[in-house]
Design a protein around this motif. Sequence first.
Motif, PDB file in Angstrom:
ATOM      1  N   HIS A  13       1.323   5.402  -2.156  1.00  0.00           N
ATOM      2  CA  HIS A  13       0.479   6.707  -2.920  1.00  0.00           C
ATOM      3  C   HIS A  13       1.587   6.747  -3.935  1.00  0.00           C
ATOM      4  O   HIS A  13       1.755   8.349  -4.109  1.00  0.00           O
ATOM      5  N   HIS A  17       0.644  -1.130   0.088  1.00  0.00           N
ATOM      6  CA  HIS A  17       0.461   0.206   0.097  1.00  0.00           C
ATOM      7  C   HIS A  17       0.991   1.222  -0.391  1.00  0.00           C
ATOM      8  O   HIS A  17       1.741   1.349   1.370  1.00  0.00           O
ATOM      9  N   GLU A  73      -7.835   2.374  -1.830  1.00  0.00           N
ATOM     10  CA  GLU A  73      -8.285   2.608  -0.624  1.00  0.00           C
ATOM     11  C   GLU A  73     -10.265   3.269  -0.657  1.00  0.00           C
ATOM     12  O   GLU A  73     -10.280   4.260  -0.645  1.00  0.00           O
TER      13      GLU A  73
END
Length: 260
Positions: free
Chosen positions: A10, A8, A107
Motif C-alpha cells: 500500500h 501486494h 484488494e
Amino acid sequence: MSLLIDIHCHLDHPLFEGKLDETIKNAEKAGLKVVLTAGINPETNRKTLEIAEKYDIVKAALGIYPVQTLQKEIETGSYPLKPNIFDIDEEIEFMRKNKNKISAIGECGLDYSQNEDPKKQKDLFLKQISLAEKTKKPIIVHSRKAEADCVDILETSKSKKIIMHCFSGKKSLVKKIDDNGWFMTLPTNIVRSHQFQFIAEYLPITQLFCETDSPYLSPFKDKRNEPSFVIEAYKKLAEIKKMELKEVVNNVWMNWQRVF
Ligand SMILES: [Zn+2]
C-alpha cells in the motif's frame, strides 16, 4: 537478484508520505522489477493510479476493501479507514474505465471481523469478481474470519487468476485453494509465522508469490515494512523449498508472466 516482485503493498499509505522517491529507489536497488500497490476505496484508488503513473516499476491494483461499506471508523494500525460514503457501482465503473492502466482487481474480499453484514460484503465481492472476469485481470483477495465463504464464492468464478493474499484459513482450505490451481502469497512476516511457512511448504512453487503488505507485516520488528524487504520472504521460501534463491526468484517471475 533482479527479478523480484512485491505482489501486494500500500504505497498510498500515510506512512510513505514524502518518502516514496526513497522507497522506490530502495526497491530498485534491491532488484525489484515489479511493485504492485493496491487501493481499497475511491480516495486510495486514485492515489494508487497516480503513484503507478509516476514510477516505472510500480503497477496498480484497484479495489474496494470489504469493510468499506461499513459506516464507522476502523482503526487498523496507523491507517484508519474513515467512514466512507460512496456509490459502489460508480467506483466499480471507475475501475472498469481504468482497466488499461491496472494490472489487477483488489484488494477485495470478505472480512467478518468487524461484524458487518455478510450479505452486503458478498454482493460487493461478487461485483469485483465479475469485473475481474470481464476485464480478464487477476484478483487480489483478502479474507479475515471469512475464509470458507471466500473460497466458496471464488469457486463460482470462471477465472483461475485468483491470488489469495495473506491467507490464514485452515489447512483444509489451503488444500482446496491448491486443488483449484489458485495462487497464494507469502508475506514478509513469514520469518515468524508458522501459517505462512506451512503454505510455503504445501503449495508448489508454481502457485506462489511473495509480498510485503507494506507498511504492515515487517520482517524486522523495529522497522516499518517497505517493498525492498520482499527479499526476506523469498529467502525463507528458498530455505523451506530447499532451492537456490535464484531458482525461486525465477520461478515466481514465471508465475507473474503467466498470470499478469
Ligand atoms: Zn493489503
